[in-house]
Design a protein around this motif. Structure first.
Motif, PDB file in Angstrom:
ATOM      1  N   TYR A  81       0.828  -0.945  -0.169  1.00 60.80           N
ATOM      2  CA  TYR A  81       0.019   0.044  -0.068  1.00 60.80           C
ATOM      3  C   TYR A  81       1.142   1.265   0.048  1.00 60.80           C
ATOM      4  O   TYR A  81       2.206   1.111   0.500  1.00 60.80           O
ATOM      5  CB  TYR A  81      -0.929   0.044   1.192  1.00 60.80           C
ATOM      6  CG  TYR A  81      -1.711   1.162   1.209  1.00 60.80           C
ATOM      7  CD1 TYR A  81      -3.154   0.728   0.590  1.00 60.80           C
ATOM      8  CD2 TYR A  81      -2.187   2.061   1.798  1.00 60.80           C
ATOM      9  CE1 TYR A  81      -4.032   2.042   0.353  1.00 60.80           C
ATOM     10  CE2 TYR A  81      -2.817   3.212   2.066  1.00 60.80           C
ATOM     11  CZ  TYR A  81      -3.967   2.894   1.312  1.00 60.80           C
ATOM     12  OH  TYR A  81      -4.969   3.935   1.070  1.00 60.80           O
ATOM     13  N   PRO A  82       0.659   2.207  -0.787  1.00 54.33           N
ATOM     14  CA  PRO A  82       1.554   3.421  -0.753  1.00 54.33           C
ATOM     15  C   PRO A  82       1.735   3.944   0.426  1.00 54.33           C
ATOM     16  O   PRO A  82       1.071   4.439   1.168  1.00 54.33           O
ATOM     17  CB  PRO A  82       0.734   4.498  -1.863  1.00 54.33           C
ATOM     18  CG  PRO A  82      -0.231   3.482  -2.660  1.00 54.33           C
ATOM     19  CD  PRO A  82      -0.642   2.540  -1.726  1.00 54.33           C
ATOM     20  N   ILE A  83       3.042   4.303   0.833  1.00 55.41           N
ATOM     21  CA  ILE A  83       3.151   4.926   1.878  1.00 55.41           C
ATOM     22  C   ILE A  83       4.799   5.568   1.769  1.00 55.41           C
ATOM     23  O   ILE A  83       5.739   4.644   1.562  1.00 55.41           O
ATOM     24  CB  ILE A  83       3.368   4.266   3.266  1.00 55.41           C
ATOM     25  CG1 ILE A  83       3.402   5.345   4.555  1.00 55.41           C
ATOM     26  CG2 ILE A  83       4.095   2.951   3.236  1.00 55.41           C
ATOM     27  CD1 ILE A  83       3.058   4.790   5.725  1.00 55.41           C
ATOM     28  N   LEU A 102       0.110  -0.870  11.371  1.00 53.09           N
ATOM     29  CA  LEU A 102      -1.466  -1.616  11.000  1.00 53.09           C
ATOM     30  C   LEU A 102      -1.178  -3.175  10.805  1.00 53.09           C
ATOM     31  O   LEU A 102      -1.948  -3.845  10.691  1.00 53.09           O
ATOM     32  CB  LEU A 102      -1.675  -0.945   9.617  1.00 53.09           C
ATOM     33  CG  LEU A 102      -2.840   0.173  10.065  1.00 53.09           C
ATOM     34  CD1 LEU A 102      -3.018   0.878   8.461  1.00 53.09           C
ATOM     35  CD2 LEU A 102      -3.789  -0.159  10.740  1.00 53.09           C
ATOM     36  N   GLN A 160      -1.588  -3.791  -5.389  1.00 52.83           N
ATOM     37  CA  GLN A 160      -1.792  -2.759  -4.481  1.00 52.83           C
ATOM     38  C   GLN A 160      -3.182  -3.011  -3.670  1.00 52.83           C
ATOM     39  O   GLN A 160      -4.327  -3.031  -4.207  1.00 52.83           O
ATOM     40  CB  GLN A 160      -2.076  -1.591  -5.293  1.00 52.83           C
ATOM     41  CG  GLN A 160      -2.217  -0.292  -4.393  1.00 52.83           C
ATOM     42  CD  GLN A 160      -2.508   0.995  -5.387  1.00 52.83           C
ATOM     43  OE1 GLN A 160      -2.222   1.134  -6.403  1.00 52.83           O
ATOM     44  NE2 GLN A 160      -3.167   1.745  -4.407  1.00 52.83           N
ATOM     45  N   ALA A 161      -2.816  -3.438  -2.447  1.00 47.67           N
ATOM     46  CA  ALA A 161      -3.834  -3.588  -1.530  1.00 47.67           C
ATOM     47  C   ALA A 161      -4.918  -2.548  -1.092  1.00 47.67           C
ATOM     48  O   ALA A 161      -4.378  -1.397  -1.464  1.00 47.67           O
ATOM     49  CB  ALA A 161      -3.497  -4.300  -0.252  1.00 47.67           C
ATOM     50  N   VAL A 162      -5.958  -2.672  -0.547  1.00 46.11           N
ATOM     51  CA  VAL A 162      -6.864  -1.541   0.062  1.00 46.11           C
ATOM     52  C   VAL A 162      -6.233  -0.838   1.030  1.00 46.11           C
ATOM     53  O   VAL A 162      -6.538   0.158   1.413  1.00 46.11           O
ATOM     54  CB  VAL A 162      -8.316  -1.893   0.098  1.00 46.11           C
ATOM     55  CG1 VAL A 162      -8.819  -2.313  -1.126  1.00 46.11           C
ATOM     56  CG2 VAL A 162      -8.676  -2.794   1.120  1.00 46.11           C
ATOM     57  N   SER A 163      -5.417  -1.566   2.009  1.00 47.63           N
ATOM     58  CA  SER A 163      -4.769  -1.024   3.286  1.00 47.63           C
ATOM     59  C   SER A 163      -3.629  -1.946   3.526  1.00 47.63           C
ATOM     60  O   SER A 163      -3.273  -3.098   3.126  1.00 47.63           O
ATOM     61  CB  SER A 163      -5.872  -0.980   4.283  1.00 47.63           C
ATOM     62  OG  SER A 163      -6.007  -2.282   4.466  1.00 47.63           O
ATOM     63  N   GLU A 164      -3.049  -1.542   4.784  1.00 50.08           N
ATOM     64  CA  GLU A 164      -1.690  -2.426   5.236  1.00 50.08           C
ATOM     65  C   GLU A 164      -2.544  -3.460   5.948  1.00 50.08           C
ATOM     66  O   GLU A 164      -2.002  -4.521   5.945  1.00 50.08           O
ATOM     67  CB  GLU A 164      -0.935  -1.664   6.261  1.00 50.08           C
ATOM     68  CG  GLU A 164      -0.124  -0.671   5.624  1.00 50.08           C
ATOM     69  CD  GLU A 164      -0.640   0.596   5.183  1.00 50.08           C
ATOM     70  OE1 GLU A 164      -1.707   0.930   5.383  1.00 50.08           O
ATOM     71  OE2 GLU A 164       0.058   1.383   4.766  1.00 50.08           O
ATOM     72  N   VAL A 165      -3.790  -3.614   6.313  1.00 50.94           N
ATOM     73  CA  VAL A 165      -4.406  -4.597   7.044  1.00 50.94           C
ATOM     74  C   VAL A 165      -4.764  -5.645   5.888  1.00 50.94           C
ATOM     75  O   VAL A 165      -4.425  -6.819   6.314  1.00 50.94           O
ATOM     76  CB  VAL A 165      -5.696  -4.290   7.844  1.00 50.94           C
ATOM     77  CG1 VAL A 165      -6.247  -5.577   8.341  1.00 50.94           C
ATOM     78  CG2 VAL A 165      -5.338  -3.074   8.873  1.00 50.94           C
TER      79      VAL A 165
END
Lengths: 317, 461
Positions: free
Chosen positions: B133-135, B190, B158-163
């Protein structure tokens, strides 16, 4: 309420708030970013409704748009990525007297915060939610967002995004207890103002999707619609969003849409190659959760002590 | 010929009946009643059928939610072999397919950003599955993978979140495939819940945490304030993972390759901690002389007949079983502690002042050591390549000549805490420990380190 003419009136009554009263830090978005238009519209709404700055909270998550609270001279809450809505609900749950404005983006709300989004709509607390939808992750520099159009070349999808974009208004219309869904664009400030003002007046959660271009990564996103005025449809109705006649006259394509018509709202949010702006759906008679969560706020210390004693007494042997 | 069709009576197996009563509602003849006798085997009260009234309509059989509670008498089951063919042999224990080394031709050194170097290291280690996930400041790794992997029979998602990311990795690692993510401090926070599950279920994966300023949103400048998190706090429960701390783009590549080797060797996640500068820093990178073609572990949930009995999970409801699982994990941690301690030394063989540092600060220390040696001060660098397990054995071998350990770090003493804990466990007492700390994205500077050492030296002499 002060009329918009106040913009060029120099002297105001001393007890009235002016735009300057809402000016926070100097806004640092890219030149040409639609976020500036939203910021200015919100400040004018605050002024026109004479919202005391100390009675307003700007809440945001993470993303370009989430710099919003820094630029408002009100209370602000720059929260966690994707969690703007739970933070806002947390404030509203016990402070129904505060006006809550949420600034969230397409990545913040529709990707990492998607779970919270569904339930915030269902909670239907009396807050105003602005979805800054530029179809891309700008802050981390050009990655796909859930609303990126199919085929958009981004750094995480170098050969073009694979999936069709998530439709935030259609999704919101499908969530239980939805009460106010509107759509507007960053390049028409009068309509933006009118839409956000109507959202602010609504009691319950008002969800406004603001279509905008990212001047750095998606500058030409809406060119087909901007270049062909017939593709931008203005929704009109006596219960809809009222814009000045001069603004309304500029629209080549107008459709009368009753905001209580859910089926029509869904059709209008799934138009191919066209964009409908205005009030898609409005139901003034929904259940509002903060009316439940603010229970007991009017109790004084004696009432609370009595309630605690009665509860403890139940455990007496 | 009898006109009426023979209809079978329902047969009740009382030990399988939970007495839910669905058959009572379904019965049109009211011939089923709730019993009053507790079944000895199940401890529940089964229903009772009055066969004098029953006409064998069979409605109770269809209403029964238990697979074998109520069955029809008189029907022979069709032979499955006739319907579906002969049944295959029962699943056997699968053979683990070992990884292979494939020689690489010699090539010119590359000039790569730290994040890219780690990505290249992962590719050479056989990793073709990257989730993220972009960070900022770690996104470049994912971006390079997004560009390269589709052409290498791999995937970047590309996931929807780090979770979501960590759970994608839980699934992919559970299938026995080498996978990794690039993230930074808030994103790593996360992922912790998932990492705890992966440690419990013994699933391999590599996490690259390009540490940035904290706590909270903090900033995107380099910090080392996740050391405590990765060494002592990988989610809930009794968790540990080998933690690798590179200092150069070359080490970003080498340690990422090593991370994949270790994660499969121990069936445990491995964490690489870099910092914001190291992720963004460009440097010379030499490629190794071979790459890895990953094998397939025997425990993988691989989706073929041989792996049929494999199950990935971290639940043990019985207390004794969970204690045993923890003891097994502890054995594994003990093995890691015994075998995987690694450290790089620079002029430490005769050092009186030993400077402990990792990541970008270790580079400043290296420069400072050179300067200090020029003015005749016996300083040396101790760079723990593994933060967990802390390389205490290597440290011990130097303590004969070391008078002071100076900890240089970009955190409020988290690396120093690891040192003190390691000393304490090793029973080393009385060592003088000094520190030079910065936070918030400020890094210790070379001159500052030199001044600090001279100050310490002045106090001592």
């Amino acid at each position: 309420m002060i009329k918009k003419e106040a913009d060029w009136i120099q002297e105001l009554p001393p007890n009235q708030y002016t735009i300057e009263d809402y000016d926070g830090g100097e806004a640092r978005w890219c030149p040409g970013c639609g976020d500036f238009a939203v910021l200015s519209a919100v400040k004018r709404i605050c002024r026109d409704n004479q919202i005391p700055p100390e009675k307003m909270v700007a809440v945001s998550g993470i993303g370009c748009s989430s710099r919003f609270p820094h630029y408002m001279n009100t209370y602000g809450f720059h929260g966690l990525h994707g969690r703007a809505l739970p933070v806002a609900c947390g404030i509203k749950a016990r402070r129904p007297d505060l006006d809550i404005w949420v600034a969230t983006g397409d990545g913040d709300c529709c990707s990492i915060g998607a779970g919270h989004w569904i339930h915030a709509i269902r909670y239907n607390m009396n807050i105003t939610v602005m979805l800054f939808d530029n179809n891309v992750y700008g802050l981390t520099k050009n990655q796909s967002s859930p609303t990126s159009p199919q085929g958009l070349v981004t750094s995480t999808h170098p050969s073009g995004t694979w999936l069709p974009p998530l439709n935030p208004t259609l999704a919101t219309l499908g969530f239980t207890n939805v009460s106010f869904v509107a759509q507007t664009v960053d390049w028409n400030p009068p309509h933006l103002y009118a839409t956000l003002n109507a959202a602010y007046q609504h009691k319950g959660l008002s969800f406004v999707r603001i279509m905008q271009r990212c001047p750095t990564f998606t500058p030409n996103l809406f060119d087909p619609i901007i270049n062909d005025p017939t593709r931008l449809i203005l929704l009109t109705h006596e219960n809809g969003i009222e814009v000045e006649p001069a603004v309304e006259k500029k629209f080549k394509n107008k459709v009368v849409h009753d905001p209580s018509d859910m089926t029509g709202a869904r059709d209008l949010s799934t138009l191919e190659g066209k964009l409908a702006i205005g009030l898609l759906f409005h139901d003034p008679n929904t259940v509002i959760y903060d009316e439940f969560t603010n229970h007991g706020l009017d109790m004084d210390a004696g009432d609370k002590l009595k309630a605690v004693r009665e509860e403890i007494a139940r455990f007496a042997i | 010929m009898p006109k009426t069709k023979e209809r079978p009576n329902p047969v009740l197996l009382p030990s399988l009946c939970k007495g839910c009563g669905r058959c009572i509602e379904a019965c049109p003849k009211d011939c089923i009643t709730m019993g009053d006798q507790i079944d000895q085997q199940s401890g529940l009260i089964p229903v009772v059928i009055d066969y004098d009234i029953c006409n064998g309509c069979g409605l109770c059989i269809t209403a029964c939610p238990e697979p074998y509670g109520l069955t029809a008498d008189g029907y022979e089951l069709e032979d499955p072999a006739r319907l579906y063919g002969e049944r295959g042999p029962l699943a056997t224990k699968p053979d683990a397919i070992p990884a292979q080394e494939i020689p690489l031709p010699k090539c010119e050194p590359l000039v790569l950003k730290g994040n890219y170097a780690a990505a290249v290291g992962a590719l050479l280690a056989g990793c073709r599955h990257v989730f993220g996930y972009p960070i900022t400041p770690s996104t470049e790794g994912a971006e390079l993978m997004a560009k390269l992997l589709p052409d290498m029979n791999g995937v970047f998602l590309q996931a929807v979140s780090e979770v979501a990311t960590v759970n994608h990795m839980y699934g992919c690692g559970g299938a026995g495939l080498p996978c990794m993510t690039f993230t930074s401090s808030p994103g790593f926070s996360l992922m912790l819940e998932g990492i705890s599950y992966m440690v419990g279920a013994e699933v391999p994966a590599v996490f690259l945490n390009v540490m940035r300023g904290g706590p909270g949103l903090g900033n995107i400048a380099p910090e080392q304030a996740d050391i405590k998190l990765v060494c002592r706090g990988l989610g809930h429960g009794n968790t540990h993972a080998i933690v690798l701390a590179p200092t150069t783009p070359q080490e970003m590549l080498d340690l990422t390759r090593l991370a994949f080797e270790l994660t499969f060797k121990y069936r445990n996640p491995v964490v690489i901690v870099a910092d914001g500068y190291l992720g963004q820093m460009t440097g010379r990178v030499d490629l190794p002389d071979h790459m890895i073609k990953p094998g397939l572990p025997d425990w993988a949930v691989w989706g073929d007949h041989a792996h049929r009995n494999n199950l990935i999970n971290s639940i043990e409801l019985a207390e004794v079983d969970l204690e045993r699982r923890n003891e097994n994990l502890n054995d594994k941690y003990a093995k890691m502690t015994a075998n995987e301690q690694r450290a790089n030394l620079f002029r430490a063989d005769d050092a009186e002042i030993l400077i402990l540092a990792c990541n970008t600060p270790a580079r400043m220390v290296k420069g400072a050591v050179e300067k200090l040696r020029q003015v005749g001060i016996a300083a040396g660098l101790f760079h723990p390549v593994t933060l967990w397990p802390f390389p205490i054995e290597k440290m011990k071998s130097l303590l004969g000549h070391v008078k002071t350990v100076l900890v240089v770090e970009a955190s409020a003493g988290q690396l120093e805490d690891e040192l003190r804990l390691a000393f304490s466990h090793a029973g080393i007492e009385g060592m003088t420990i000094e520190n030079l700390r910065h936070m918030g994205g400020v890094l210790p500077q070379e001159d500052e380190i030199v001044r600090k050492v001279i100050e310490i030296q002045g106090v001592e002499s």
